[in-house]
Enzyme design. Structure first.
Site, PDB file in Angstrom:
ATOM      1  N   ARG A 140       0.825  -1.224   0.000  1.00  0.00           N
ATOM      2  CA  ARG A 140       0.000   0.000   0.000  1.00  0.00           C
ATOM      3  C   ARG A 140       0.854   1.267   0.000  1.00  0.00           C
ATOM      4  O   ARG A 140       0.548   2.247   0.685  1.00  0.00           O
ATOM      5  CB  ARG A 140      -0.934   0.044   1.214  1.00  0.00           C
ATOM      6  CG  ARG A 140      -1.964  -1.016   1.268  1.00  0.00           C
ATOM      7  CD  ARG A 140      -2.945  -1.002   0.097  1.00  0.00           C
ATOM      8  NE  ARG A 140      -3.919  -2.042   0.294  1.00  0.00           N
ATOM      9  CZ  ARG A 140      -3.699  -3.329  -0.019  1.00  0.00           C
ATOM     10  NH1 ARG A 140      -2.583  -3.683  -0.620  1.00  0.00           N
ATOM     11  NH2 ARG A 140      -4.618  -4.234   0.221  1.00  0.00           N
ATOM     12  N   SER A 210     -10.464   0.025   3.477  1.00  0.00           N
ATOM     13  CA  SER A 210      -9.657  -0.186   4.696  1.00  0.00           C
ATOM     14  C   SER A 210      -9.079   1.143   5.171  1.00  0.00           C
ATOM     15  O   SER A 210      -8.461   1.855   4.394  1.00  0.00           O
ATOM     16  CB  SER A 210      -8.489  -1.130   4.401  1.00  0.00           C
ATOM     17  OG  SER A 210      -8.968  -2.321   3.873  1.00  0.00           O
ATOM     18  N   GLU A 304      -4.228   4.193   6.212  1.00  0.00           N
ATOM     19  CA  GLU A 304      -3.938   3.871   4.803  1.00  0.00           C
ATOM     20  C   GLU A 304      -4.206   5.036   3.832  1.00  0.00           C
ATOM     21  O   GLU A 304      -3.328   5.380   3.038  1.00  0.00           O
ATOM     22  CB  GLU A 304      -4.743   2.636   4.394  1.00  0.00           C
ATOM     23  CG  GLU A 304      -4.392   2.119   3.029  1.00  0.00           C
ATOM     24  CD  GLU A 304      -5.276   0.978   2.591  1.00  0.00           C
ATOM     25  OE1 GLU A 304      -5.149  -0.134   3.119  1.00  0.00           O
ATOM     26  OE2 GLU A 304      -6.122   1.210   1.710  1.00  0.00           O
TER      27      GLU A 304
HETATM   28  C1  LIG Z   1     -15.400   0.071  -0.584  1.00  0.00           C
HETATM   29  C2  LIG Z   1     -13.945   0.251  -0.895  1.00  0.00           C
HETATM   30  C3  LIG Z   1     -13.146  -0.869  -1.063  1.00  0.00           C
HETATM   31  C4  LIG Z   1     -11.793  -0.710  -1.367  1.00  0.00           C
HETATM   32  N1  LIG Z   1     -11.030  -1.832  -1.525  1.00  0.00           N
HETATM   33  C5  LIG Z   1      -9.722  -1.707  -1.793  1.00  0.00           C
HETATM   34  C6  LIG Z   1      -8.895  -2.878  -1.939  1.00  0.00           C
HETATM   35  O1  LIG Z   1      -9.366  -3.997  -1.883  1.00  0.00           O
HETATM   36  N2  LIG Z   1      -7.579  -2.688  -2.184  1.00  0.00           N
HETATM   37  C7  LIG Z   1      -7.024  -1.442  -2.291  1.00  0.00           C
HETATM   38  O2  LIG Z   1      -5.815  -1.349  -2.522  1.00  0.00           O
HETATM   39  N3  LIG Z   1      -7.775  -0.326  -2.160  1.00  0.00           N
HETATM   40  C8  LIG Z   1      -9.103  -0.426  -1.919  1.00  0.00           C
HETATM   41  N4  LIG Z   1      -9.875   0.697  -1.763  1.00  0.00           N
HETATM   42  C9  LIG Z   1      -9.244   2.020  -1.888  1.00  0.00           C
HETATM   43  C10 LIG Z   1      -9.407   2.645  -3.296  1.00  0.00           C
HETATM   44  O3  LIG Z   1     -10.369   1.979  -4.047  1.00  0.00           O
HETATM   45  C11 LIG Z   1      -8.089   2.618  -4.076  1.00  0.00           C
HETATM   46  O4  LIG Z   1      -7.078   3.259  -3.346  1.00  0.00           O
HETATM   47  C12 LIG Z   1      -8.215   3.306  -5.440  1.00  0.00           C
HETATM   48  O5  LIG Z   1      -7.022   3.130  -6.171  1.00  0.00           O
HETATM   49  C13 LIG Z   1      -8.557   4.784  -5.332  1.00  0.00           C
HETATM   50  O6  LIG Z   1      -8.916   5.238  -6.627  1.00  0.00           O
HETATM   51  P1  LIG Z   1      -9.597   6.657  -6.846  1.00  0.00           P
HETATM   52  O7  LIG Z   1      -9.571   6.933  -8.310  1.00  0.00           O
HETATM   53  O8  LIG Z   1     -10.935   6.688  -6.208  1.00  0.00           O
HETATM   54  O9  LIG Z   1      -8.566   7.594  -6.097  1.00  0.00           O
HETATM   55  P2  LIG Z   1      -8.860   8.953  -5.301  1.00  0.00           P
HETATM   56  O10 LIG Z   1      -9.550   8.637  -4.019  1.00  0.00           O
HETATM   57  O11 LIG Z   1      -9.489   9.942  -6.200  1.00  0.00           O
HETATM   58  O12 LIG Z   1      -7.369   9.406  -4.987  1.00  0.00           O
HETATM   59  C14 LIG Z   1      -6.584   8.687  -4.061  1.00  0.00           C
HETATM   60  C15 LIG Z   1      -5.211   9.353  -3.984  1.00  0.00           C
HETATM   61  O13 LIG Z   1      -4.546   9.234  -5.236  1.00  0.00           O
HETATM   62  C16 LIG Z   1      -4.239  10.530  -5.780  1.00  0.00           C
HETATM   63  N5  LIG Z   1      -4.474  10.447  -7.228  1.00  0.00           N
HETATM   64  C17 LIG Z   1      -5.623  10.108  -7.853  1.00  0.00           C
HETATM   65  N6  LIG Z   1      -5.438  10.110  -9.193  1.00  0.00           N
HETATM   66  C18 LIG Z   1      -4.152  10.458  -9.405  1.00  0.00           C
HETATM   67  C19 LIG Z   1      -3.345  10.680 -10.579  1.00  0.00           C
HETATM   68  N7  LIG Z   1      -3.824  10.515 -11.809  1.00  0.00           N
HETATM   69  N8  LIG Z   1      -2.048  11.064 -10.407  1.00  0.00           N
HETATM   70  C20 LIG Z   1      -1.535  11.250  -9.163  1.00  0.00           C
HETATM   71  N9  LIG Z   1      -2.239  11.074  -8.030  1.00  0.00           N
HETATM   72  C21 LIG Z   1      -3.530  10.675  -8.149  1.00  0.00           C
HETATM   73  C22 LIG Z   1      -5.179  11.510  -5.088  1.00  0.00           C
HETATM   74  O14 LIG Z   1      -4.629  12.819  -5.039  1.00  0.00           O
HETATM   75  C23 LIG Z   1      -5.318  10.880  -3.715  1.00  0.00           C
HETATM   76  O15 LIG Z   1      -4.196  11.214  -2.911  1.00  0.00           O
HETATM   77  C24 LIG Z   1     -11.241   0.583  -1.487  1.00  0.00           C
HETATM   78  C25 LIG Z   1     -12.056   1.716  -1.331  1.00  0.00           C
HETATM   79  C26 LIG Z   1     -13.393   1.546  -1.050  1.00  0.00           C
HETATM   80  C27 LIG Z   1     -14.256   2.760  -0.901  1.00  0.00           C
END
Ligand SMILES: Cc1cc2nc3c(=O)[nH]c(=O)nc-3n(C[C@H](O)[C@H](O)[C@H](O)COP(=O)(O)OP(=O)(O)OC[C@H]3O[C@@H](n4cnc5c(N)ncnc54)[C@H](O)[C@@H]3O)c2cc1C
Length: 315
Positions: A140, A210, A304
């Site tokens: 992570r 998480s 996380e």
């Molecule tokens: C119900 C649920 C279940 C989940 N299960 C998992 C799991 O099983 N495993 C896991 O690893 N994660 C899990 N997550 C966390 C999440 O899904 C991941 O971290 C995912 O990659 C976030 O994607 P996002 O586009 O929504 O990112 P965002 O929430 O929009 O951004 C997250 C971070 O990344 C940065 N960011 C976003 N896009 C970019 C870009 N293009 N360039 C640079 N920085 C960027 C943002 O500034 C922020 O700091 C879960 C979340 C939820 C709500």
């Protein structure tokens, strides 16, 4: 919310957005789906997000734009006869955010497939292609997460497998019948179903998945937790990782709440917003959980998701 366009115009789009933010004296942020972002009630600033959803497949190599939805990519690659991403099914969010915390689930982490990550490095306003090794991926974590505000991920290239070899090391998967796990579609469906049962629906009750990382402990500490029945003797502890959910459960914190922020009854690792909870409520609850787990077990839980950090732009 300005959208970052296709790669050819990307540097211009980004520079224009940063310029605009500078003139307006506003911070600039990058977001994907917002599923792993700790957001304040109001965000004063310019928020960028990628609209590049292109997926190009050449042999086993898949190059995908930052704006594509991660789970759409999983579905597309399986349809194209390329395997490996099944265990990462149903992770919310976009491709651009996937390398930030090196997404992982069910015994598989993204980094095992990454060939390169394309990004804009805002420290020198240059487009860079970082090889997997340069991304410093770990559990992570990545270079991008450790240097927030420096990189905007624009696309990623993965190398997948032309042959399906199920990865069933995760305990929940070991009990599935072979007729399910022997097909990629079966394994994907099983994982979707397990996730549906285990996790609260983030579209109904705000959460970031998480909230804490699973702590990595020494063998003696793990033995002590087993002795005290905090974790079962059969519980998997890959690379010394111990379930943070089990620690929270054993510390009897289920009913802990701050305002409308509480621990999900479905999964102890998930903090949910039950309506109107503020970022302060969420962080106060997280801190309480950390303190109580530290007092009870002497173990530090690490948060996380990251707070949103403004993108760097030269003065
Ligand atoms: C119900 C649920 C279940 C989940 N299960 C998992 C799991 O099983 N495993 C896991 O690893 N994660 C899990 N997550 C966390 C999440 O899904 C991941 O971290 C995912 O990659 C976030 O994607 P996002 O586009 O929504 O990112 P965002 O929430 O929009 O951004 C997250 C971070 O990344 C940065 N960011 C976003 N896009 C970019 C870009 N293009 N360039 C640079 N920085 C960027 C943002 O500034 C922020 O700091 C879960 C979340 C939820 C709500």
């Amino acid at each position: 919310m300005p959208r970052i366009g296709p790669r050819s115009s990307l540097r211009n789009d980004l520079q224009r957005a940063l310029e605009f933010a500078r003139h307006a004296s506003l911070p600039c942020f990058v977001l994907g789906g917002g599923s792993n972002a700790l957001l304040p009630e109001r965000l004063a600033g310019v928020v960028l997000s990628s609209n590049d959803e292109t997926v190009r497949i050449q042999g086993a190599l898949v190059t995908v734009g930052a704006g594509a939805l991660w789970d759409d990519l999983v579905a597309k690659t399986l349809k194209a006869g390329l395997f490996g991403l099944e265990n990462l099914s149903s992770i919310p969010g976009t491709v651009g955010a996937a390398p930030i915390q090196n997404i992982g689930a069910y015994g598989v982490e993204l980094d095992r497939f990454v060939v390169s990550v394309d990004a804009m490095d805002l420290h020198n306003a240059a487009a860079v292609k970082l090889k997997a090794n340069d991304c410093e991926f770990s559990y992570r974590d990545s270079l991008f997460k450790r240097q927030p505000g420096r990189f905007v991920v624009t696309q990623m290239t993965l190398e997948l497998k032309p042959r399906f070899e199920p990865i069933l090391t995760y305990q929940d998967l070991q009990t599935l019948p072979a007729k399910i796990t022997s097909s990629p579609a079966g394994l994907r469906q099983a994982i979707q179903s397990i996730r549906g049962k285990k996790l609260p629906d983030y579209r109904l009750q705000g959460n970031v998945g998480s909230f804490f990382k699973n702590p990595i402990l020494a063998e003696t500490e793990i033995q002590a937790l087993r002795r005290d029945s905090v974790i079962s003797s059969s519980a998997g502890t890959a690379q010394g990782k111990v379930s943070a959910a089990a620690l929270i459960q054993a510390a009897a914190l289920r009913d802990l709440r701050v305002g409308n922020a509480g621990i999900s009854p479905k999964h102890h690792l998930v903090i949910e917003n039950r309506g109107g909870a503020t970022l302060n409520d969420i962080m106060t609850l997280a801190q309480l959980i950390q303190e109580k787990v530290q007092t009870r077990f002497g173990i530090d839980l690490e948060i996380e998701p990251q707070p949103l950090t403004p993108l760097y732009h030269a003065p």
